[in-house]
Design an enzyme around this catalytic site. Structure first.
Site, short mmCIF file in Angstrom:
data_model
loop_
_atom_site.label_atom_id
_atom_site.label_comp_id
_atom_site.label_asym_id
_atom_site.label_seq_id
_atom_site.Cartn_x
_atom_site.Cartn_y
_atom_site.Cartn_z
N ARG A 124 48.65 9.21 51.16
CA ARG A 124 49.62 8.43 50.52
C ARG A 124 49.53 7.32 50.45
O ARG A 124 50.24 6.55 50.78
CB ARG A 124 50.96 8.88 51.86
CG ARG A 124 50.77 10.28 52.11
CD ARG A 124 52.11 10.69 51.43
NE ARG A 124 52.60 11.93 51.63
CZ ARG A 124 51.83 13.43 51.90
NH1 ARG A 124 51.10 13.85 51.06
NH2 ARG A 124 52.86 14.47 52.09
N SER A 141 60.60 12.36 52.94
CA SER A 141 59.89 11.93 54.28
C SER A 141 59.85 10.59 54.19
O SER A 141 58.69 9.53 53.76
CB SER A 141 58.32 12.41 54.19
OG SER A 141 58.56 13.73 53.71
N GLU A 172 57.78 5.18 53.91
CA GLU A 172 56.29 5.21 53.15
C GLU A 172 57.28 5.06 52.33
O GLU A 172 56.49 4.39 51.32
CB GLU A 172 56.50 7.63 52.97
CG GLU A 172 55.73 7.93 52.31
CD GLU A 172 55.64 9.20 51.82
OE1 GLU A 172 54.96 10.11 52.95
OE2 GLU A 172 55.95 9.82 50.82
P1 FAD Z 1 59.29 5.44 41.60
O1 FAD Z 1 59.93 5.88 43.38
O2 FAD Z 1 60.71 4.87 41.05
O3 FAD Z 1 58.32 3.80 42.17
C1 FAD Z 1 57.70 4.57 43.58
C2 FAD Z 1 56.22 3.34 43.50
O4 FAD Z 1 55.88 3.07 42.16
C3 FAD Z 1 56.85 1.82 43.62
O5 FAD Z 1 56.16 0.87 44.24
C4 FAD Z 1 57.01 1.51 42.05
O6 FAD Z 1 57.37 0.01 41.43
C5 FAD Z 1 55.86 2.12 41.36
N1 FAD Z 1 55.80 2.58 39.99
C6 FAD Z 1 56.75 3.75 39.64
N2 FAD Z 1 55.76 3.65 38.87
C7 FAD Z 1 54.98 2.97 38.10
C8 FAD Z 1 54.26 2.97 37.48
N3 FAD Z 1 54.07 4.15 35.98
N4 FAD Z 1 53.14 2.22 37.31
C9 FAD Z 1 53.20 1.54 38.49
N5 FAD Z 1 53.95 1.61 39.26
C10 FAD Z 1 54.99 2.14 39.75
N6 FAD Z 1 55.70 12.90 48.17
C11 FAD Z 1 54.70 12.81 48.11
O7 FAD Z 1 53.79 12.23 47.84
N7 FAD Z 1 54.82 14.75 48.64
C12 FAD Z 1 55.94 15.37 48.00
O8 FAD Z 1 55.75 16.47 48.35
C13 FAD Z 1 57.80 14.21 48.18
N8 FAD Z 1 59.10 15.54 48.48
C14 FAD Z 1 59.70 14.63 48.05
C15 FAD Z 1 60.72 15.25 47.98
C16 FAD Z 1 61.98 14.72 48.06
C17 FAD Z 1 63.69 15.52 48.18
C18 FAD Z 1 62.49 13.07 47.11
C19 FAD Z 1 63.73 12.31 47.03
C20 FAD Z 1 60.71 12.26 47.32
C21 FAD Z 1 59.67 13.07 47.80
N9 FAD Z 1 58.47 12.30 47.53
C22 FAD Z 1 57.33 13.21 47.25
C23 FAD Z 1 58.50 11.48 47.84
C24 FAD Z 1 58.23 10.62 45.61
O9 FAD Z 1 59.21 12.07 44.92
C25 FAD Z 1 56.81 10.32 45.22
O10 FAD Z 1 56.34 9.87 45.54
C26 FAD Z 1 57.04 9.65 43.61
O11 FAD Z 1 55.80 10.25 43.41
C27 FAD Z 1 57.93 8.97 43.33
O12 FAD Z 1 58.23 8.79 41.95
P2 FAD Z 1 58.74 8.22 41.01
O13 FAD Z 1 58.67 8.37 39.74
O14 FAD Z 1 60.49 8.09 41.67
O15 FAD Z 1 58.87 6.97 41.78
P1 NAP Z 2 55.60 21.37 57.07
O1 NAP Z 2 55.25 22.72 56.47
O2 NAP Z 2 56.68 21.70 58.70
O3 NAP Z 2 54.70 21.07 58.00
C1 NAP Z 2 55.51 19.50 59.01
C2 NAP Z 2 53.98 19.08 58.61
O4 NAP Z 2 53.16 19.36 59.51
C3 NAP Z 2 53.66 18.48 57.33
O5 NAP Z 2 54.13 17.52 57.23
C4 NAP Z 2 52.05 19.16 57.35
O6 NAP Z 2 52.02 17.82 56.77
C5 NAP Z 2 51.86 19.01 58.89
N1 NAP Z 2 51.10 20.53 58.40
C6 NAP Z 2 51.80 21.93 58.11
N2 NAP Z 2 50.63 22.42 57.80
C7 NAP Z 2 49.63 22.58 58.21
C8 NAP Z 2 48.12 22.47 57.88
N3 NAP Z 2 48.09 23.68 57.77
N4 NAP Z 2 47.20 21.50 57.73
C9 NAP Z 2 47.40 20.33 57.74
N5 NAP Z 2 49.10 19.57 58.13
C10 NAP Z 2 49.84 20.59 58.21
O7 NAP Z 2 56.26 20.47 55.79
P2 NAP Z 2 57.18 19.94 55.68
O8 NAP Z 2 57.91 18.95 56.26
O9 NAP Z 2 57.92 21.00 55.09
O10 NAP Z 2 56.74 19.64 54.03
C11 NAP Z 2 55.83 20.87 53.39
C12 NAP Z 2 55.10 20.02 52.22
O11 NAP Z 2 55.71 18.95 51.46
C13 NAP Z 2 53.87 18.99 53.76
O12 NAP Z 2 52.70 18.80 52.92
C14 NAP Z 2 54.81 17.74 53.34
O13 NAP Z 2 53.67 16.41 53.43
C15 NAP Z 2 55.16 17.78 51.95
N6 NAP Z 2 57.14 16.87 51.50
C16 NAP Z 2 56.44 15.91 51.24
C17 NAP Z 2 57.33 15.32 51.58
C18 NAP Z 2 57.68 13.19 50.90
O14 NAP Z 2 58.50 12.73 50.36
N7 NAP Z 2 56.14 13.06 51.19
C19 NAP Z 2 59.03 15.20 51.25
C20 NAP Z 2 58.75 16.51 51.44
C21 NAP Z 2 57.88 17.41 51.64
P3 NAP Z 2 50.86 16.99 55.38
O15 NAP Z 2 52.79 16.43 55.25
O16 NAP Z 2 50.33 15.94 55.41
O17 NAP Z 2 50.97 17.67 54.62
#
Ligand code: FAD
Ligand code: NAP
Length: 339
Positions: free
Chosen positions: A166, A239, A335
Site C-alpha cells: 500500500r 479499508s 489508509e
Molecule cells: P482518489 O481517492 O481520487 O485519490 C487517492 C490519492 O491519489 C490522492 O492522494 C490523490 O491526490 C492521488 N491521485 C489520484 N489520481 C492521481 C493522479 N492521476 N496522479 C497523481 N496523484 C493522483 N484499495 C486497494 O488497494 N485494494 C482494494 O481491494 C480496495 N478496495 C476498495 C473497496 C472499496 C469499496 C473502496 C471504496 C475503496 C477500495 N480501495 C481499495 C481503495 C481505493 O479504491 C484505491 O486506493 C483506488 O486506487 C483509489 O483511486 P481513486 O481514483 O479513487 O483515487
Molecule cells: P479477508 O479475505 O477477510 O482477509 C483478512 C485480511 O487477512 C486481509 O486484509 C488480508 O490482507 C489478510 N489475508 C487473507 N488471506 C491471506 C493470505 N493467504 N496471505 C496473507 N494475507 C492474507 O479480507 P477482505 O477484507 O475480505 O479483503 C479481501 C482482499 O481485498 C484483501 O486482499 C484486501 O486487502 C482487499 N481489500 C482492500 C481494501 C482497501 O481499501 N485497501 C478494501 C477491500 C478489500 P491484505 O489486505 O494484505 O491482502
C-alpha cells in the site's frame, strides 16, 4: 484555454465517503493540455492544486482551499503484443474496474484479482493497489508522470516506483507527481492466483475446477459484493487502516493472550496482522455514533450513514487507533489520503 474552472463546488459526489465539503475551485482534465492549463491556472492565481481520481481513497476533513482537478482523461491502447505477452496502456482517468474488464475481454490475464476496486487507473500506483494476493507491482510495466515541480514528463520503470505494501514513491512524495498514464504487462496464459482467502472455495462452489481469468474475476466480484458496502449505497473508502506489519516476537506474545489472533508470515520475517480482526475483537464492529460508524460486516471499513463529517470519521478512527494500541500494543496506520 479549454479548461473550465468552476468556483465553490461541492465535493460530495466526488468522494465515496460522500462527505460534503466545498472545493474553492474545481475542474476536470480531459487531456494532457487540460492538465497543463490547470497547473498554469493554479500558479497564476497562487492556489494549491489537488489532483483526484474517483475519490475512493480520500477523507476530506474541511473545505478544500485548492483548485481540485479531477482526472477524466480516457483512452486504452495496446503498445506491444508478441502473441503471449501484451503491454497495454491506459490514461489516468480511465475507471479501474471497467479497465480490468476490458483486459479480460481481450483474453488478457493479470488484473483479475484486482476486480471491483473503485477509482481510476491513474491513482492505482499511488498505493500499489492490492487484493487477493496480487498488487499492481506484479503486472506493472511503467507509467508516465508530470513532475509538478519542473513541468517535465518522466517515464518510471517498476524499480523506480518504490512499490511496497500500500505504498509507492508517489505516495512518499505527495503532490509532486501527476500520473498521466500507466502501462501493464499482461499475459494470454498467465498462471492464476487462487490460493488467497476464499477464492478457490467460491469457484468450487460454482462447480468450476479449471477457471479462466474471467471466472476468477467473477468469483472475486461475488465475494466482494457480499462483504463490502457499495459506496453508492453507504459511504465508505474501503479499508480504513492498513494491516500492520509487526515483529514475530510480538505476535508470539499476543498469541498467548489471544490464541485465535490472525497473522500472516511475510518474506522479510515480519508478520502481517489482520487489522479487521483486531478492531472486531476490540468490539468496534457495528459501532455507530451519529452518522459515523464501523461497518456491520467488515470492521476494517468505516462508513458514513449520511451526514457524517470528515472530522467525525477522523475522530472515530483516532479512538479506534488509541484503543487498539492500548489493547494490543499495535499502531494502526490510516489508509485513505486525508485533506
Ligand atoms: P482518489 O481517492 O481520487 O485519490 C487517492 C490519492 O491519489 C490522492 O492522494 C490523490 O491526490 C492521488 N491521485 C489520484 N489520481 C492521481 C493522479 N492521476 N496522479 C497523481 N496523484 C493522483 N484499495 C486497494 O488497494 N485494494 C482494494 O481491494 C480496495 N478496495 C476498495 C473497496 C472499496 C469499496 C473502496 C471504496 C475503496 C477500495 N480501495 C481499495 C481503495 C481505493 O479504491 C484505491 O486506493 C483506488 O486506487 C483509489 O483511486 P481513486 O481514483 O479513487 O483515487
Ligand atoms: P479477508 O479475505 O477477510 O482477509 C483478512 C485480511 O487477512 C486481509 O486484509 C488480508 O490482507 C489478510 N489475508 C487473507 N488471506 C491471506 C493470505 N493467504 N496471505 C496473507 N494475507 C492474507 O479480507 P477482505 O477484507 O475480505 O479483503 C479481501 C482482499 O481485498 C484483501 O486482499 C484486501 O486487502 C482487499 N481489500 C482492500 C481494501 C482497501 O481499501 N485497501 C478494501 C477491500 C478489500 P491484505 O489486505 O494484505 O491482502
Amino acid at each position: 484555454m479549454s479548461l473550465q474552472v468552476l468556483p465553490q463546488v461541492s465535493l460530495k459526489p466526488f468522494n465515496t465517503f460522500g462527505v460534503d465539503v466545498q472545493a474553492r475551485l474545481f475542474a476536470e482534465a480531459h487531456s494532457d493540455a487540460d492538465v497543463r492549463d490547470a497547473l498554469a491556472y493554479a500558479a497564476e492565481h497562487d492556489v494549491p492544486l489537488l489532483v483526484i481520481g474517483g475519490g475512493s481513497n480520500l477523507l476530506l476533513t474541511a473545505d478544500i482551499q485548492s483548485l481540485v482537478l479531477r482526472m477524466a482523461t480516457r483512452g486504452i491502447r495496446i503498445l506491444s503484443d508478441d502473441g503471449s505477452k501484451v503491454v497495454i496502456e491506459a490514461e489516468a482517468g480511465e475507471p479501474w474496474h471497467p479497465f480490468v474488464q476490458h483486459t479480460l475481454a481481450q483474453g488478457l490475464s493479470g488484473l483479475e484479482n484486482l476486480s471491483l476496486i473503485p477509482g481510476t487507473v491513474g491513482a492505482a500506483p499511488m498505493q500499489n493497489i492490492g487484493a487477493y494476493g496480487v498488487e499492481i507491482k506484479d503486472v506493472f510495466a511503467g507509467l508516465t508522470a508530470l513532475d509538478r515541480q519542473t513541468g517535465t514528463l518522466r517515464d518510471f520503470s517498476l524499480e523506480e516506483c518504490n512499490f511496497a505494501y500500500r505504498d509507492s514513491l508517489f505516495k512518499q512524495e505527495p503532490g509532486r507527481w501527476l500520473i498521466l498514464r500507466v502501462r501493464f504487462l499482461l499475459d494470454r496464459a498467465a498462471p492464476l492466483h487462487l490460493e488467497y482467502g476464499p477464492v478457490r472455495q467460491r469457484l468450487t462452489e460454482q462447480g468450476i475446477d479449471h477457471p479462466t481469468a474471467t471466472d476468477v474475476s467473477q468469483a472475486i466480484c461475488s465475494i466482494r459484493n457480499e462483504k463490502l458496502p457499495d459506496p453508492a449505497v453507504l459511504g465508505n473508502a474501503g479499508s480504513f487502516f492498513k494491516n500492520p506489519l509487526v515483529p514475530a516476537a510480538l505476535v508470539a506474545q499476543l498469541k498467548g493472550e489471544f490464541p485465535d489472533l490472525v497473522a500472516y508470515a511475510q518474506p522479510d520475517g515480519q508478520m502481517k496482522l489482520a487489522a479487521g480482526w483486531l478492531i472486531e475483537r476490540a468490539g468496534w464492529k457495528g459501532f455507530r455514533e451519529a452518522d459515523a460508524g464501523v461497518h456491520k460486516l467488515q470492521a476494517l471499513v468505516l462508513v458514513n450513514y449520511g451526514s457524517a463529517t470528515g472530522l467525525q470519521l477522523l475522530h472515530l478512527a483516532q479512538r479506534i487507533q488509541k484503543d487498539i494500541s492500548e489493547r494490543f500494543h499495535v499502531d494502526l496506520e490510516m489508509e485513505p489520503n486525508r485533506y
